[in-house]
Scaffold this motif. Structure first.
Motif, PDB file in Angstrom:
ATOM      1  N   GLY A  72       0.812  -1.205   0.000  1.00 30.20           N
ATOM      2  CA  GLY A  72       0.000   0.000   0.000  1.00 30.20           C
ATOM      3  C   GLY A  72       0.849   1.260   0.000  1.00 30.20           C
ATOM      4  N   TRP A  75       2.319   1.909  -3.553  1.00 28.28           N
ATOM      5  CA  TRP A  75       1.390   2.527  -4.507  1.00 28.28           C
ATOM      6  C   TRP A  75       1.280   4.026  -4.270  1.00 28.28           C
ATOM      7  N   SER A 267      -3.839   2.321  -2.052  1.00 28.13           N
ATOM      8  CA  SER A 267      -2.933   2.143  -0.920  1.00 28.13           C
ATOM      9  C   SER A 267      -3.716   1.822   0.345  1.00 28.13           C
TER      10      SER A 267
END
Length: 421
Positions: A72, A75, A267
């Motif tokens: 996450g 990203w 994310s």
């Protein structure tokens, strides 16, 4: 309309990290070298638990939420948004996943938990992208807000329900797991032989095919999927361009705000999935304080991995392994790993001295001698040291790998639409 060809112009191409990249062959060599050294330590110390199938299976289970949180963070930061709020988004995932899971089943709980994390990501995107608030401040605020919100909601949702309390949800039905028949037993038998290297490889592989949750499979598949999306598609190139040079991206027609929003929401969803794993797979219920800082460790795994999925997976595996030492023969295994640490420090010192970095080399060698002395003069380590091992390893890994890191150029930098005009 912007095409992939437009985005391949030099102004938008992310600069390659300096030094050798962690390609798949290099990654496999690193893992093989680490296993070989660990095997030597296992034979010398007699601590067979450090590479047995049960240890590796537990390590994989503990690595998954760390890896999802780190994924996450990758990203978000590839789009230029620092996400310190991963811990809070994981907390939202644990609560929403358990709340929906005990009522409508585990798979619905997984979906709702992801949505809970996405809500945290959306809030972070609104604050940082639209209102241009400092990313660190926003992330810390989300962590505090998520903790406070779940503490408020838990008594309302779980108190008075059978099996629930103010700090714990009712149990959630298991989503099940699988073991590869035949292969698992063969690897367990081979691991029990105690042979050099071969038994350790069998222990590692056995942990990957024994009592594995279906959600673990999904989490592992997200690693190559992320690499393919971000590095092999036009969508990924545009998203990464927002983290490298958003002004240039905007000049070529990329909607920077849209890509930043999408990245941060994804994310949050990945961090939420990591939280769901904790409250549905690792434990079949929500429990206050369940994340135990795994969001921050996931962020450390992402940094250790140099903002790349493969390195992130290696870091998550390392931190998951050290975390597993708390659960299975921790004191004996951590004491054995002191010898491994001393050997690695000695190798690092020689490498630094060969490269004529004399001061860091001497300091590294001195630390290695101290660790070896600690190992030689003791038979076990205190339980407090065992509990602190994952966090100590996190700090050591980050400090040792800091010089080779290269974050996206515009990571954490403020951006306003049209600022390049």
């Amino acid at each position: 309309m912007t095409t992939v060809t437009d985005l391949n112009q030099p102004s938008l191409q992310p600069t390659a990290p300096k030094g050798r990249r962690l390609t798949l062959p290099v990654l496999l060599l690193v893992i093989a070298g680490g296993l070989a050294l660990t095997s030597i330590v296992r034979i010398i110390t007699g601590a067979d638990g450090i590479t047995n199938v049960s240890q590796m299976s537990t390590a994989l289970e503990l690595a998954v939420p760390i890896g999802l949180a780190g994924l996450g963070g990758l990203w978000a930061e590839r789009a230029g948004v620092v996400n310190i709020g991963l811990e809070g988004m994981m907390i939202l995932g644990t609560w929403f996943g358990a709340w929906a899971g005990y009522q409508w089943g585990p798979w619905n709980g997984i979906l709702v938990g992801i949505i809970g994390g996405c809500i945290g990501g959306l809030l972070h995107a609104i604050v940082t992208v639209t209102f241009n608030v400092n990313h660190i401040v926003s992330g810390v605020a989300i962590n505090i807000l998520a903790l406070g919100a779940t503490r408020y909601l838990a008594p309302l949702a779980f108190e008075g329900v059978q099996g629930g309390s103010a700090k714990q949800s009712p149990p959630v039905e298991s989503i099940g797991n699988f073991t590869v028949p035949g292969l698992s037993d063969a690897l367990v038998d081979l691991n029990d032989k105690g042979w050099f290297f071969i038994s350790d490889v069998a222990g590692l592989l056995g942990g990957l095919v024994t009592n594995v949750s279906w959600l673990t499979l999904i989490a592992v598949a997200l690693i190559p999927a992320t690499w393919w999306i971000l590095w092999r598609t036009a969508f990924g190139l545009r998203l990464r361009s927002c983290g490298e040079n958003p002004v240039a991206a905007e000049s070529l027609g990329v909607n920077v705000y849209k890509y930043k929003y999408l990245a941060v929401i994804i994310s949050g969803g990945l961090a939420g999935l990591g939280g769901v794993f904790l409250s549905i797979v690792a434990n079949p219920f929500y429990l206050e304080g369940q994340t135990s800082g795994r969001g921050y460790i996931g962020l450390a795994a992402m940094i250790f991995g140099n903002w790349m999925p493969g390195g992130l997976a290696l870091g998550a595996g390392l931190f998951g392994y050290t975390d597993s030492l708390n659960l299975r023969g921790g004191a004996e295994n951590v004491h054995a790993l002191l010898l491994l640490g001393a050997i690695l420090l000695a190798i690092g010192a020689v490498w630094l001295l060969v490269r004529k970095k004399y001061v860091p080399g001497v300091i590294t060698l001195a630390v290695g001698v101290l660790v070896f002395t600690w190992y030689s003069l003791t038979d076990e380590v205190p339980n407090q040291v065992v509990s602190a091992t994952p966090y100590v390893i996190t700090l050591l890994v980050l400090s040792l790998s800091a010089q080779r890191l290269r974050m996206p150029k515009a990571d954490g930098m403020p951006y306003r639409r049209g600022q390049g005009k």
